[in-house]
Design an enzyme around this catalytic site. Structure first.
Site, PDB file in Angstrom:
ATOM      1  CB  SER A  13     -12.826  -7.750   3.017  1.00  0.00           C
ATOM      2  OG  SER A  13     -11.783  -7.791   2.083  1.00  0.00           O
ATOM      3  CG  ASN A  14      -9.355 -11.679   1.008  1.00  0.00           C
ATOM      4  OD1 ASN A  14      -9.858 -12.371   0.135  1.00  0.00           O
ATOM      5  ND2 ASN A  14      -8.759 -10.524   0.759  1.00  0.00           N
ATOM      6  CG  LEU A  85       0.206  -5.816   5.650  1.00  0.00           C
ATOM      7  CD1 LEU A  85      -0.043  -4.343   5.903  1.00  0.00           C
ATOM      8  CD2 LEU A  85       0.351  -6.079   4.156  1.00  0.00           C
ATOM      9  CG  ASN A 102       0.447 -14.427   0.824  1.00  0.00           C
ATOM     10  OD1 ASN A 102      -0.257 -13.836   1.658  1.00  0.00           O
ATOM     11  ND2 ASN A 102       1.162 -13.786  -0.084  1.00  0.00           N
ATOM     12  CG  HIS A 104       0.651 -10.727  -4.207  1.00  0.00           C
ATOM     13  ND1 HIS A 104       1.262  -9.998  -3.218  1.00  0.00           N
ATOM     14  CD2 HIS A 104       0.833 -10.041  -5.363  1.00  0.00           C
ATOM     15  CE1 HIS A 104       1.805  -8.911  -3.751  1.00  0.00           C
ATOM     16  NE2 HIS A 104       1.559  -8.913  -5.050  1.00  0.00           N
ATOM     17  CG  ASP A 145       4.604 -11.729  -2.351  1.00  0.00           C
ATOM     18  OD1 ASP A 145       3.843 -12.293  -1.549  1.00  0.00           O
ATOM     19  OD2 ASP A 145       4.634 -10.498  -2.501  1.00  0.00           O
ATOM     20  CD  GLU A 174      -7.531 -10.288  -2.848  1.00  0.00           C
ATOM     21  OE1 GLU A 174      -6.303 -10.299  -2.968  1.00  0.00           O
ATOM     22  OE2 GLU A 174      -8.126  -9.545  -2.048  1.00  0.00           O
TER      23      GLU A 174
HETATM   24  C1  GRF Z   1      -5.931  -8.329  -0.127  1.00  0.00           C
HETATM   25  O1  GRF Z   1      -6.008  -7.627  -1.330  1.00  0.00           O
HETATM   26  C2  GRF Z   1      -4.858  -9.384  -0.201  1.00  0.00           C
HETATM   27  O2  GRF Z   1      -4.622  -9.878  -1.461  1.00  0.00           O
HETATM   28  C3  GRF Z   1      -3.646  -8.632   0.255  1.00  0.00           C
HETATM   29  O3  GRF Z   1      -4.111  -7.737   1.233  1.00  0.00           O
HETATM   30  C4  GRF Z   1      -5.478  -7.428   1.015  1.00  0.00           C
HETATM   31  C5  GRF Z   1      -6.206  -7.674   2.287  1.00  0.00           C
HETATM   32  O4  GRF Z   1      -7.519  -7.180   2.271  1.00  0.00           O
HETATM   33  N1  GRF Z   1      -2.578  -9.545   0.619  1.00  0.00           N
HETATM   34  P1  GRF Z   1      -8.523  -7.592   3.440  1.00  0.00           P
HETATM   35  O5  GRF Z   1      -7.899  -7.182   4.761  1.00  0.00           O
HETATM   36  O6  GRF Z   1      -8.764  -9.061   3.370  1.00  0.00           O
HETATM   37  O7  GRF Z   1      -9.783  -6.809   3.186  1.00  0.00           O
END
Ligand code: GRF
Length: 187
Positions: A13-14, A85, A102, A104, A145, A174
């Protein structure tokens, strides 16, 4: 055009928020999506938007120099880890020093480090009875991190907020701030 490479492992989603924000942008474009999970939502997203996709596996990281050269071929101005990840190999971090960020889903240094991702973060925030949480966008260095923070945004936590509700609101934060942080860094 300045090229952004987005790394993602999951739903994406990001990544989607970044793609939407820069669609038709005159100075910044998403040149490549890197993903370590062929079943991830971000794979379909890349295909739907016609963005080149690089699917990687553990073997890709064992020859990190070759991987870094491949990324270099896309001439990135910025590499964005958006829900990625795996730990990025040091060779790659060094090859793109000052060019990797990154996101977080907590206020680092709290609730960061190995094993702290996704719902685990929000469950830990809730279990600790925190009155606030938030997001951190930071530079990536060799330590998980731990790179310098670029931006933190705060979110109040109400006593009756569930981890799921916290997660939803964190995602909204985000999606707003990550594309804008990228635009700011590349301006
Ligand atoms: C987000 O909350 C980001 O901060 C974390 O992993 C999540 C990823 O969500 N590192 P998406 O795949 O972007 O929906």
């Amino acid at each position: 055009m300045k090229h952004v490479i987005v790394f993602a492992s999951g739903q994406g989603s990001n990544a989607a928020a970044i793609i939407d924000f820069f669609a038709g942008h005159d100075a910044v474009t998403v040149a490549l999506i890197v993903c370590n999970n062929p079943k991830a939502g971000v794979v379909a997203l890349a295909r739907a938007h016609g963005i080149p996709l690089l699917l990687i596996d553990k073997a890709t990281f064992s020859d990190a120099a070759a991987f870094a050269r491949k990324l270099e071929g896309y001439n990135p101005a910025l590499i964005v880890l958006a829900g990625f990840l795996w730990k990025v190999p040091e060779t790659v971090v060094r090859a793109f020093a000052g060019k990797i960020i990154n996101i977080h889903p907590a206020l680092l240094p709290k609730y960061g480090g190995k094993g702290m991702y996704g719902m685990r973060v929000h469950e830990a925030v809730k279990a600790a009875g925190e009155a606030e949480t938030g997001i951190t966008i930071h530079w990536v260095n060799e330590h998980y991190d731990e790179g310098a923070a670029i931006l933190q945004a705060y979110l109040p936590v109400a006593a009756d907020d569930s981890p799921e509700r916290i997660a939803q609101r964190i995602h909204r934060l985000e999606h707003y701030y990550l594309p804008r942080a990228i635009a700011f860094l590349l301006d």
